[in-house]
Scaffold this motif. Structure first.
Motif, PDB file in Angstrom:
ATOM      1  N   THR A 135       0.892  -1.930  -0.313  1.00  0.00           N
ATOM      2  CA  THR A 135       0.353   0.081  -0.099  1.00  0.00           C
ATOM      3  C   THR A 135       0.974   1.580   0.039  1.00  0.00           C
ATOM      4  OG1 THR A 135      -1.531  -1.478   1.462  1.00  0.00           O
ATOM      5  CG2 THR A 135      -1.983   1.230   1.243  1.00  0.00           C
ATOM      6  N   PRO A 136       0.532   1.794  -1.350  1.00  0.00           N
ATOM      7  CA  PRO A 136       2.058   3.543  -0.769  1.00  0.00           C
ATOM      8  C   PRO A 136       1.298   4.628  -0.345  1.00  0.00           C
ATOM      9  CG  PRO A 136       0.295   2.544  -3.289  1.00  0.00           C
ATOM     10  CD  PRO A 136       0.000   1.992  -2.085  1.00  0.00           C
ATOM     11  N   PRO A 137       2.600   5.379  -0.390  1.00  0.00           N
ATOM     12  CA  PRO A 137       1.897   6.601   1.012  1.00  0.00           C
ATOM     13  C   PRO A 137       0.637   7.012  -0.131  1.00  0.00           C
ATOM     14  CG  PRO A 137       4.095   5.976   0.678  1.00  0.00           C
ATOM     15  CD  PRO A 137       3.334   5.360  -0.506  1.00  0.00           C
ATOM     16  N   ASN A 138       0.181   7.684   0.833  1.00  0.00           N
ATOM     17  CA  ASN A 138      -1.697   8.358   0.415  1.00  0.00           C
ATOM     18  C   ASN A 138      -0.618   9.694  -0.021  1.00  0.00           C
ATOM     19  OD1 ASN A 138      -2.981  10.466  -0.316  1.00  0.00           O
ATOM     20  ND2 ASN A 138      -3.865  10.008   1.269  1.00  0.00           N
ATOM     21  N   PHE A 139      -0.453  10.442  -1.467  1.00  0.00           N
ATOM     22  CA  PHE A 139       0.492  11.193  -2.203  1.00  0.00           C
ATOM     23  C   PHE A 139      -0.412  12.456  -1.447  1.00  0.00           C
ATOM     24  CE2 PHE A 139       3.346   7.991  -3.705  1.00  0.00           C
ATOM     25  CZ  PHE A 139       4.768   8.032  -2.610  1.00  0.00           C
ATOM     26  N   HIS A 140      -1.786  12.672  -1.519  1.00  0.00           N
ATOM     27  CA  HIS A 140      -2.857  13.809  -1.600  1.00  0.00           C
ATOM     28  C   HIS A 140      -2.110  14.366  -0.113  1.00  0.00           C
ATOM     29  CE1 HIS A 140      -4.308  12.899  -5.777  1.00  0.00           C
ATOM     30  NE2 HIS A 140      -4.438  11.247  -5.413  1.00  0.00           N
ATOM     31  N   LYS A 141      -2.102  13.965   1.031  1.00  0.00           N
ATOM     32  CA  LYS A 141      -2.055  14.136   2.047  1.00  0.00           C
ATOM     33  C   LYS A 141      -0.645  15.578   1.994  1.00  0.00           C
ATOM     34  CE  LYS A 141      -2.985   9.977   5.076  1.00  0.00           C
ATOM     35  NZ  LYS A 141      -2.693   9.415   6.578  1.00  0.00           N
ATOM     36  N   ASP A 142      -1.087  16.439   3.273  1.00  0.00           N
ATOM     37  CA  ASP A 142      -0.426  17.821   2.809  1.00  0.00           C
ATOM     38  C   ASP A 142       0.961  17.716   2.985  1.00  0.00           C
ATOM     39  OD1 ASP A 142      -3.139  18.794   2.144  1.00  0.00           O
ATOM     40  OD2 ASP A 142      -3.670  19.074   3.854  1.00  0.00           O
ATOM     41  N   PHE A 143       1.365  17.502   3.989  1.00  0.00           N
ATOM     42  CA  PHE A 143       2.757  16.759   4.418  1.00  0.00           C
ATOM     43  C   PHE A 143       3.835  16.606   2.978  1.00  0.00           C
ATOM     44  CE2 PHE A 143       1.716  12.891   5.308  1.00  0.00           C
ATOM     45  CZ  PHE A 143       3.497  12.119   5.397  1.00  0.00           C
ATOM     46  N   LEU A 144       2.844  15.407   2.167  1.00  0.00           N
ATOM     47  CA  LEU A 144       3.192  15.762   1.025  1.00  0.00           C
ATOM     48  C   LEU A 144       3.327  16.149  -0.240  1.00  0.00           C
ATOM     49  CD1 LEU A 144       2.950  11.002   1.259  1.00  0.00           C
ATOM     50  CD2 LEU A 144       5.016  12.855   2.265  1.00  0.00           C
ATOM     51  N   LYS A 145       1.984  16.597  -0.919  1.00  0.00           N
ATOM     52  CA  LYS A 145       2.007  17.993  -1.420  1.00  0.00           C
ATOM     53  C   LYS A 145       2.801  18.863  -0.869  1.00  0.00           C
ATOM     54  CE  LYS A 145      -2.550  18.937  -1.650  1.00  0.00           C
ATOM     55  NZ  LYS A 145      -3.899  19.272  -2.103  1.00  0.00           N
ATOM     56  N   ASP A 146       2.863  19.023  -0.514  1.00  0.00           N
ATOM     57  CA  ASP A 146       3.230  20.767  -0.597  1.00  0.00           C
ATOM     58  C   ASP A 146       5.506  20.508   0.121  1.00  0.00           C
ATOM     59  OD1 ASP A 146       0.729  22.190  -0.438  1.00  0.00           O
ATOM     60  OD2 ASP A 146       0.714  21.427   1.605  1.00  0.00           O
ATOM     61  N   ALA A 147       5.454  18.978   0.480  1.00  0.00           N
ATOM     62  CA  ALA A 147       6.462  18.727   0.620  1.00  0.00           C
ATOM     63  C   ALA A 147       7.494  19.802  -0.733  1.00  0.00           C
ATOM     64  CB  ALA A 147       7.531  17.468   0.456  1.00  0.00           C
ATOM     65  N   PRO A 148       8.678  20.000  -0.406  1.00  0.00           N
ATOM     66  CA  PRO A 148       9.600  20.830  -1.189  1.00  0.00           C
ATOM     67  C   PRO A 148      10.562  19.716  -2.944  1.00  0.00           C
ATOM     68  CG  PRO A 148      10.737  21.165   0.505  1.00  0.00           C
ATOM     69  CD  PRO A 148       9.043  20.534   1.207  1.00  0.00           C
ATOM     70  N   ASN A 149      11.176  20.072  -3.566  1.00  0.00           N
ATOM     71  CA  ASN A 149      11.441  18.815  -4.109  1.00  0.00           C
ATOM     72  C   ASN A 149      13.295  18.536  -3.504  1.00  0.00           C
ATOM     73  OD1 ASN A 149      10.599  18.864  -6.277  1.00  0.00           O
ATOM     74  ND2 ASN A 149      11.108  20.550  -7.628  1.00  0.00           N
ATOM     75  N   CYS A 150      13.306  17.410  -3.363  1.00  0.00           N
ATOM     76  CA  CYS A 150      14.988  17.056  -2.470  1.00  0.00           C
ATOM     77  C   CYS A 150      15.747  18.335  -3.341  1.00  0.00           C
ATOM     78  CB  CYS A 150      14.669  15.560  -2.558  1.00  0.00           C
ATOM     79  SG  CYS A 150      15.528  14.895  -4.620  1.00  0.00           S
ATOM     80  N   LYS A 151      16.796  18.643  -2.408  1.00  0.00           N
ATOM     81  CA  LYS A 151      18.234  19.033  -3.115  1.00  0.00           C
ATOM     82  C   LYS A 151      19.176  17.997  -4.031  1.00  0.00           C
ATOM     83  CE  LYS A 151      16.740  23.134  -0.382  1.00  0.00           C
ATOM     84  NZ  LYS A 151      17.593  23.858   0.179  1.00  0.00           N
ATOM     85  N   THR A 152      19.889  18.076  -4.386  1.00  0.00           N
ATOM     86  CA  THR A 152      20.539  17.843  -4.919  1.00  0.00           C
ATOM     87  C   THR A 152      22.323  18.415  -4.901  1.00  0.00           C
ATOM     88  OG1 THR A 152      20.604  17.639  -6.892  1.00  0.00           O
ATOM     89  CG2 THR A 152      19.724  16.076  -6.000  1.00  0.00           C
ATOM     90  N   VAL A 153      23.285  17.946  -4.746  1.00  0.00           N
ATOM     91  CA  VAL A 153      24.824  18.302  -4.831  1.00  0.00           C
ATOM     92  C   VAL A 153      25.655  17.716  -6.142  1.00  0.00           C
ATOM     93  CG1 VAL A 153      26.997  19.636  -4.112  1.00  0.00           C
ATOM     94  CG2 VAL A 153      24.548  19.642  -2.703  1.00  0.00           C
TER      95      VAL A 153
END
Length: 364
Positions: free
Chosen positions: A9-27
């Motif tokens: 069962t995958p995460p619920n990506f519609h939850k606010d904390f996932l939907k509003d999360a920033p993109n990950c950063k890379t170096v």
């Protein structure tokens, strides 16, 4: 009852904390083999990375390695030593989505309304009844023979006994072994058993020591090195049975990793530790079930390379791992290292192997 894989069962990506999360950063890497400051290190669990607004799960993972984002928005999990200049490494050490990184541990969880917060005998010990574990293992192996990749991690005790060697050889012949990972000793004593009827100088039938038996494994090693390969030794008619012979005849990969204490070693033993690690990881990447028998160091090494999940045919499924040893310390060590969720069985591996052969092959 037939075995059925648990549904992920995958995460619920519609939850606010996932939907509003920033993109990950890379170096980007500026020196081969060196990660940037604040690099993210992987766990055994599924971890998602938000890239251009989309949560991406690596299809292959490994703990204590770093995630690298590719130009086509995939996430590859790479050992530090394999990082190259220009690789884009994810940075951030939170796993709650606040930095575009989300560890998810509930994908295979099932609800159990009867489970108490406090209960006796929830651990694993010599007092544990393992009959249920055996029954589950039989079903999983039958399923994975047709739908998975079964990897065995073996210590030399597995081949010290005639019946155990015969049982494991039968499992190879019947498709229950897709790869074996071991050290020089396991293969040496298996071949010694065929060549001289002993394992470390003891008769494999009676377990009695034979005169000058301490020479036997050295004689076998010397013969194998003279022949140049195990295949050549087989062609000379000197190896008539055993696990190694059966693997070679059935094209089952046999990964033999060398150690500082090896005698000989046998010609196929990989002396370079990192080449051996790469060869082992090639198998753990594909593994759906891993069975570790009587080898603490190889078990921990394999556990550190094996995630809790894999992706097959586009579907996420668990990787099942069994650690079997007569020592409670040995079976618990893997869990102590934080490597993975593992089923432990405290028994001697000789009984374990014969049980598997009897129930998987003789009762079919």
């Amino acid at each position: 009852m037939t075995f059925k894989l648990p549904k992920f069962t995958p995460p619920n990506f519609h939850k606010d904390f996932l939907k509003d999360a920033p993109n990950c950063k890379t170096v980007e890497i500026i020196k081969d083999g060196v990660a940037p400051s604040n690099y993210h290190a992987m766990s055994i669990y599924p971890e998602y990375f938000k890239i251009d607004g989309e949560w991406i799960l690596p299809t292959q993972s490994r703990m204590d390695c770093v995630p690298v984002v590719t130009d086509d928005k995939r996430v590859e999990v790479v050992e530090f030593r394999n990082l190259r200049v220009g690789d884009k490494v994810v940075i951030g050490r939170t796993e709650d989505a606040s930095e575009g990184i989300y560890m998810y541990t509930k994908g295979f969880k099932t609800l159990n309304g009867n489970k108490d917060a406090f209960a006796f005998r929830t651990g694993r010990s010599r007092e544990t009844a393992f009959s249920k574990d055996y029954d589950e293992l039989y079903k999983r192996l039958k399923y994975d023979r047709d739908h998975g990749h079964i990897v065995w991690v073996l210590g030399p005790a597995v081949v010290f006994d005639y019946d155990t060697r015969k049982a494991l050889s039968a499992l190879v012949e019947n498709g229950y072994v897709n790869a074996i990972m071991a050290g020089n000793a396991m293969a040496t004593h298996d071949l010694e058993g065929s060549y001289l009827g002993t394992a470390l100088g003891q008769n494999i039938y009676t377990q009695e020591s034979v005169p000058n038996g301490h020479y036997n494994h050295l004689d076998l090693l010397n013969e194998a090195r003279r022949a140049g390969s195990i295949e050549n030794l087989m062609a000379e008619g000197k190896i008539k049975d055993g696990v190694v012979k059966t693997c070679i005849e059935n094209n089952v990969p046999l990964i033999l990793a060398g150690s500082i204490r090896d005698d000989g070693p046998l010609p196929p033993v990989i002396a370079d530790v990192y080449k051996a690690q790469d060869a082992m990881r090639a198998q753990t990447r594909k593994a759906t079930t891993v069975i570790c028998l009587a080898t603490t160091l190889h078990t921990i090494a394999t556990g550190n390379m094996t995630p809790s999940y894999t992706v097959r045919d586009g579907k996420i499924r668990p990787v099942y791992i069994y650690n079997v040893d007569i020592s409670e310390f040995a079976v618990n060590k893997l869990g102590d290292r934080g490597s993975l969720e593992v089923t432990t069985i405290v028994t001697n591996v000789q009984d374990f192997m014969v049980h598997l052969k009897n129930n998987l092959i003789d009762n079919e």
